[in-house]
Design a protein around this motif. Sequence first.
Motif, PDB file in Angstrom:
ATOM      1  N   ARG A 166      -7.915  -5.358 -12.114  1.00  0.00           N
ATOM      2  CA  ARG A 166      -8.932  -4.306 -12.273  1.00  0.00           C
ATOM      3  C   ARG A 166     -10.212  -4.946 -12.778  1.00  0.00           C
TER       4      ARG A 166
ATOM      5  N   THR B 158       0.830  -1.211   0.000  1.00  0.00           N
ATOM      6  CA  THR B 158       0.000   0.000   0.000  1.00  0.00           C
ATOM      7  C   THR B 158       0.857   1.251   0.000  1.00  0.00           C
TER       8      THR B 158
ATOM      9  N   PRO C  39      -1.093  -0.132  -7.577  1.00  0.00           N
ATOM     10  CA  PRO C  39      -1.517  -0.755  -8.838  1.00  0.00           C
ATOM     11  C   PRO C  39      -0.820  -2.104  -9.023  1.00  0.00           C
TER      12      PRO C  39
ATOM     13  N   ARG D 124      -3.889   2.880   0.502  1.00  0.00           N
ATOM     14  CA  ARG D 124      -4.509   2.361  -0.719  1.00  0.00           C
ATOM     15  C   ARG D 124      -3.561   1.356  -1.364  1.00  0.00           C
TER      16      ARG D 124
ATOM     17  N   TYR E 134      -4.180  -6.013  -7.306  1.00  0.00           N
ATOM     18  CA  TYR E 134      -5.460  -6.669  -7.580  1.00  0.00           C
ATOM     19  C   TYR E 134      -5.788  -6.478  -9.054  1.00  0.00           C
TER      20      TYR E 134
ATOM     21  N   ARG F  73      -8.636  11.686  -2.620  1.00  0.00           N
ATOM     22  CA  ARG F  73      -8.174  11.111  -3.886  1.00  0.00           C
ATOM     23  C   ARG F  73      -8.701   9.691  -4.123  1.00  0.00           C
ATOM     24  N   LEU F  74      -9.394   9.115  -3.148  1.00  0.00           N
ATOM     25  CA  LEU F  74      -9.955   7.783  -3.332  1.00  0.00           C
ATOM     26  C   LEU F  74     -11.056   7.801  -4.371  1.00  0.00           C
ATOM     27  N   GLN F  75     -11.238   6.664  -5.034  1.00  0.00           N
ATOM     28  CA  GLN F  75     -12.280   6.494  -6.041  1.00  0.00           C
ATOM     29  C   GLN F  75     -12.956   5.145  -5.812  1.00  0.00           C
TER      30      GLN F  75
ATOM     31  N   VAL G 121     -12.874  -2.999  -0.688  1.00  0.00           N
ATOM     32  CA  VAL G 121     -13.143  -2.331  -1.961  1.00  0.00           C
ATOM     33  C   VAL G 121     -14.018  -1.119  -1.671  1.00  0.00           C
TER      34      VAL G 121
ATOM     35  N   ASP H 181     -11.188   1.446  -5.713  1.00  0.00           N
ATOM     36  CA  ASP H 181      -9.903   1.387  -5.025  1.00  0.00           C
ATOM     37  C   ASP H 181      -9.992   0.379  -3.882  1.00  0.00           C
ATOM     38  N   ILE H 182      -8.855  -0.227  -3.557  1.00  0.00           N
ATOM     39  CA  ILE H 182      -8.766  -1.144  -2.418  1.00  0.00           C
ATOM     40  C   ILE H 182      -8.012  -0.420  -1.316  1.00  0.00           C
ATOM     41  N   VAL H 183      -8.596  -0.356  -0.126  1.00  0.00           N
ATOM     42  CA  VAL H 183      -7.953   0.293   1.012  1.00  0.00           C
ATOM     43  C   VAL H 183      -7.780  -0.725   2.128  1.00  0.00           C
TER      44      VAL H 183
END
Length: 95
Positions: A92, A21, A87, A84, A90, A28-30, A44, A33-35
């Motif tokens: 997409r 992470t 990339p 987070r 996981y 900035r999260l969308q 998720v 996203d995985i947190v």
Amino acid sequence: MHRPFPDRKTLGTRYNLKPDTQPVEARRLQPGDIVVLEPECPIVVTRMRREDGGVRVWGRYIWEPPHAPHWPLGDFGAMEPVARALPGEYPRPTR
């Protein structure tokens, strides 16, 4: 096909429970996203609402099916750091 992960990341499950992470500002999260808010419990992000200088976030654990209800993760300050997944940790989702 997504690359396999070593056992140290999956802890013997079929899920990547220990993703690498990086802290990002909550604003900035969308969705998608995985947190990681607690160890070994990746979530998720399913929904967000920006309000009064902060962000309200909903999600579900990565092992829950997409049709499972999401639940509130909490309210975060816009600049508050959240871990987070990087990339590549996981696959997409297909659109």
